[in-house]
Design a protein around this motif. Structure first.
Motif, PDB file in Angstrom:
ATOM      1  N   GLY A  95       0.959  -1.092   0.150  1.00  0.00           N
ATOM      2  CA  GLY A  95      -0.088   0.189  -0.033  1.00  0.00           C
ATOM      3  C   GLY A  95       0.712   1.215  -0.148  1.00  0.00           C
ATOM      4  O   GLY A  95       0.311   2.034   0.171  1.00  0.00           O
ATOM      5  N   HIS A  96       1.769   0.785  -0.522  1.00  0.00           N
ATOM      6  CA  HIS A  96       2.896   2.515  -0.704  1.00  0.00           C
ATOM      7  C   HIS A  96       2.099   3.650  -1.025  1.00  0.00           C
ATOM      8  O   HIS A  96       1.255   2.792  -2.820  1.00  0.00           O
ATOM      9  CB  HIS A  96       3.929   1.899  -1.345  1.00  0.00           C
ATOM     10  CG  HIS A  96       5.334   2.865  -0.506  1.00  0.00           C
ATOM     11  ND1 HIS A  96       4.858   4.340  -1.907  1.00  0.00           N
ATOM     12  CD2 HIS A  96       5.882   3.342  -0.206  1.00  0.00           C
ATOM     13  CE1 HIS A  96       5.787   5.438  -1.924  1.00  0.00           C
ATOM     14  NE2 HIS A  96       6.105   4.831  -0.594  1.00  0.00           N
ATOM     15  N   SER A  97       2.380   4.552  -1.167  1.00  0.00           N
ATOM     16  CA  SER A  97       1.454   5.620  -1.728  1.00  0.00           C
ATOM     17  C   SER A  97       1.795   5.477  -3.286  1.00  0.00           C
ATOM     18  O   SER A  97       1.107   6.378  -3.966  1.00  0.00           O
ATOM     19  CB  SER A  97       1.805   7.262  -1.336  1.00  0.00           C
ATOM     20  OG  SER A  97       2.747   7.551  -2.231  1.00  0.00           O
ATOM     21  N   TYR A 167       3.038   5.143   8.907  1.00  0.00           N
ATOM     22  CA  TYR A 167       1.993   6.937   8.479  1.00  0.00           C
ATOM     23  C   TYR A 167       3.192   6.941   7.150  1.00  0.00           C
ATOM     24  O   TYR A 167       4.357   7.483   7.641  1.00  0.00           O
ATOM     25  CB  TYR A 167       1.990   7.128   9.081  1.00  0.00           C
ATOM     26  CG  TYR A 167       1.247   8.350   9.503  1.00  0.00           C
ATOM     27  CD1 TYR A 167       0.155   8.709   8.337  1.00  0.00           C
ATOM     28  CD2 TYR A 167       1.787   9.764   9.724  1.00  0.00           C
ATOM     29  CE1 TYR A 167      -0.666   9.990   8.072  1.00  0.00           C
ATOM     30  CE2 TYR A 167       1.190  11.024   9.506  1.00  0.00           C
ATOM     31  CZ  TYR A 167      -0.037  11.413   8.529  1.00  0.00           C
ATOM     32  OH  TYR A 167      -0.427  12.043   8.013  1.00  0.00           O
ATOM     33  N   GLU A 168       2.430   7.326   6.082  1.00  0.00           N
ATOM     34  CA  GLU A 168       2.874   8.452   5.669  1.00  0.00           C
ATOM     35  C   GLU A 168       2.736   9.802   4.744  1.00  0.00           C
ATOM     36  O   GLU A 168       2.234   8.816   3.316  1.00  0.00           O
ATOM     37  CB  GLU A 168       3.727   7.019   4.172  1.00  0.00           C
ATOM     38  CG  GLU A 168       4.962   6.499   4.972  1.00  0.00           C
ATOM     39  CD  GLU A 168       6.097   6.358   4.125  1.00  0.00           C
ATOM     40  OE1 GLU A 168       7.265   6.653   3.807  1.00  0.00           O
ATOM     41  OE2 GLU A 168       5.265   5.537   2.439  1.00  0.00           O
ATOM     42  N   PRO A 169       2.169  10.608   4.734  1.00  0.00           N
ATOM     43  CA  PRO A 169       1.491  11.671   4.531  1.00  0.00           C
ATOM     44  C   PRO A 169       1.824  11.438   2.843  1.00  0.00           C
ATOM     45  O   PRO A 169       3.151  11.462   3.078  1.00  0.00           O
ATOM     46  CB  PRO A 169       2.065  13.166   4.907  1.00  0.00           C
ATOM     47  CG  PRO A 169       2.884  12.472   5.856  1.00  0.00           C
ATOM     48  CD  PRO A 169       3.201  11.119   6.011  1.00  0.00           C
ATOM     49  N   ILE A 173       5.337  13.043   0.798  1.00  0.00           N
ATOM     50  CA  ILE A 173       6.505  11.936   0.179  1.00  0.00           C
ATOM     51  C   ILE A 173       7.932  12.297  -1.141  1.00  0.00           C
ATOM     52  O   ILE A 173       7.072  12.793  -2.119  1.00  0.00           O
ATOM     53  CB  ILE A 173       6.324  10.701  -0.060  1.00  0.00           C
ATOM     54  CG1 ILE A 173       5.413  10.491   1.475  1.00  0.00           C
ATOM     55  CG2 ILE A 173       7.191  10.235  -0.848  1.00  0.00           C
ATOM     56  CD1 ILE A 173       4.616   8.089   0.762  1.00  0.00           C
ATOM     57  N   GLY A 174       8.802  12.205  -0.709  1.00  0.00           N
ATOM     58  CA  GLY A 174       9.720  13.048  -1.480  1.00  0.00           C
ATOM     59  C   GLY A 174       9.277  14.501  -2.543  1.00  0.00           C
ATOM     60  O   GLY A 174      10.147  15.120  -3.239  1.00  0.00           O
ATOM     61  N   THR A 175       9.245  15.217  -1.530  1.00  0.00           N
ATOM     62  CA  THR A 175       8.645  16.269  -1.582  1.00  0.00           C
ATOM     63  C   THR A 175       9.833  17.415  -1.222  1.00  0.00           C
ATOM     64  O   THR A 175       9.118  18.891  -1.659  1.00  0.00           O
ATOM     65  CB  THR A 175       6.944  16.802  -1.848  1.00  0.00           C
ATOM     66  OG1 THR A 175       7.123  16.807  -0.251  1.00  0.00           O
ATOM     67  CG2 THR A 175       6.284  16.420  -2.155  1.00  0.00           C
ATOM     68  N   GLY A 212       8.536  10.101   5.194  1.00  0.00           N
ATOM     69  CA  GLY A 212       7.886  11.889   3.935  1.00  0.00           C
ATOM     70  C   GLY A 212       8.487  12.549   4.312  1.00  0.00           C
ATOM     71  O   GLY A 212       8.874  12.840   5.171  1.00  0.00           O
ATOM     72  N   SER A 213       9.707  12.295   3.700  1.00  0.00           N
ATOM     73  CA  SER A 213      10.717  13.457   3.258  1.00  0.00           C
ATOM     74  C   SER A 213      11.544  13.612   4.699  1.00  0.00           C
ATOM     75  O   SER A 213      12.453  14.288   5.050  1.00  0.00           O
ATOM     76  CB  SER A 213      10.639  14.817   2.967  1.00  0.00           C
ATOM     77  OG  SER A 213      10.059  15.159   2.190  1.00  0.00           O
ATOM     78  N   VAL A 214      12.263  12.060   5.372  1.00  0.00           N
ATOM     79  CA  VAL A 214      12.537  12.291   6.736  1.00  0.00           C
ATOM     80  C   VAL A 214      14.081  12.126   6.043  1.00  0.00           C
ATOM     81  O   VAL A 214      14.520  11.899   5.421  1.00  0.00           O
ATOM     82  CB  VAL A 214      13.375  10.572   7.189  1.00  0.00           C
ATOM     83  CG1 VAL A 214      13.439  10.447   8.545  1.00  0.00           C
ATOM     84  CG2 VAL A 214      11.573  10.313   8.463  1.00  0.00           C
TER      85      VAL A 214
HETATM   86  P1  PGA Z   1      10.750  10.225   1.312  1.00  0.00           P
HETATM   87  O1  PGA Z   1       9.973   8.524   0.737  1.00  0.00           O
HETATM   88  O2  PGA Z   1      11.812   9.850   2.356  1.00  0.00           O
HETATM   89  O3  PGA Z   1      11.732  10.194  -0.265  1.00  0.00           O
HETATM   90  O4  PGA Z   1       9.864  11.143   1.045  1.00  0.00           O
HETATM   91  C1  PGA Z   1       9.931   7.831   1.491  1.00  0.00           C
HETATM   92  C2  PGA Z   1       9.311   6.668   1.230  1.00  0.00           C
HETATM   93  O5  PGA Z   1       8.289   6.983   0.055  1.00  0.00           O
HETATM   94  O6  PGA Z   1       8.723   5.332   1.797  1.00  0.00           O
END
Ligand code: PGA
Length: 249
Positions: A95-97, A167-169, A173-175, A212-214
């Motif tokens: 279920g990854h976004s 939990y990945e808003p 993610i990647g933003t 999410g952008s960690v």
């Molecule tokens: P990101 O991705 O750390 O590049 O935001 C996280 C993820 O998609 O699992």
């Protein structure tokens, strides 16, 4: 003390030779230790190279980024949970976004993948998260908890209790936009309450990761937030030294 989980989702990066070079550099920075778990999710074709590079490091775990829900058969291009398990994976992202939003995976399909993973003895890491529009409409909890119930509804509560949640808003993610530790905690708490209902248990052993952008700059604060049991990291897991410094947070 929390035993944090650090999961590296490489997505479609690192060919076998890059993966091997990464591991050589990473292992030089990261000796064996008992107080944290590290899991790598390489692309399927680089999985074998990572297995080879980690042969003397059973402390580090491996997972696959995706599975199909059937156990075997005529499904060109897919890998089953059984194949993943036999190749050395212990975990699978479900279920990854990017699977939901780029490849159109539904909540029902996430449920089927959780069931397939469970049958094969893989631990699913169930990813849930709201889009920016859903957050702005005040629907975060409703969306996240619905995704959670759909994913875990296909297995017994005992098996659901062996899952990991991330939990990945979607908007993070990647933003470069990260949820604040307080935002993450609030959603993690709601997930924890729902899990207690699903599992019919007062105590909760299911870890809930944030993703999410960690990055190196925010990892420690996110990890210190209440109810955050670990981090699922994409972009910032691609550089060996940078990833080692996050894992050693
Ligand atoms: P990101 O991705 O750390 O590049 O935001 C996280 C993820 O998609 O699992």
């Amino acid at each position: 003390m929390k035993q944090p989980i650090f999961a590296a989702n490489w997505k479609m990066n690192h060919a076998p030779a890059d993966a091997t070079a990464f591991m050589r550099a990473f292992l030089a920075h990261f000796g064996k230790r008992q107080d944290r778990s590290v899991i790598f999710f390489p692309p399927a074709l680089s999985f074998g190279a990572v297995v080879g590079a980690l042969k003397d490091r059973p402390d580090i775990q491996l997972g696959v980024q995706n599975i199909y829900w059937e156990d075997k058969g005529a499904f060109t291009g897919e890998n089953s949970a059984t194949i993943a398990r036999a190749s050395g994976a212990k975990y699978v992202l479900v279920g990854h976004s990017e699977r939901r939003h780029i490849f159109g995976e539904t909540e029902e399909e996430a449920g089927k993948k959780v069931a397939a993973a469970t049958r094969a003895g893989l631990t699913p890491i169930v990813c849930v998260g709201e889009t920016l529009a859903q957050r702005e409409a005040g629907e975060t909890e409703q969306v996240v908890l619905r995704q959670l119930r759909a994913a875990l509804g296909t297995v017994s509560s005992a098996d659901a209790g062996n899952a990991i949640i991330a939990y990945e808003p979607v908007w993070a993610i990647g933003t470069g936009k990260t949820a604040t530790p307080a935002d993450a905690s609030a959603v993690h708490q709601a997930i924890g309450e729902e899990l207690r209902r699903i599992l019919d248990s007062g105590s909760l052993a299911v870890p809930i990761l944030y993703g999410g952008s960690v990055n190196r700059g925010n990892a420690a604060d996110l990890l210190a937030a209440p109810e955050v049991d670990g981090l699922l990291v994409g972009g910032a897991s691609l550089d060996a030294q940078g990833w080692a410094s996050i894992v050693l947070t």
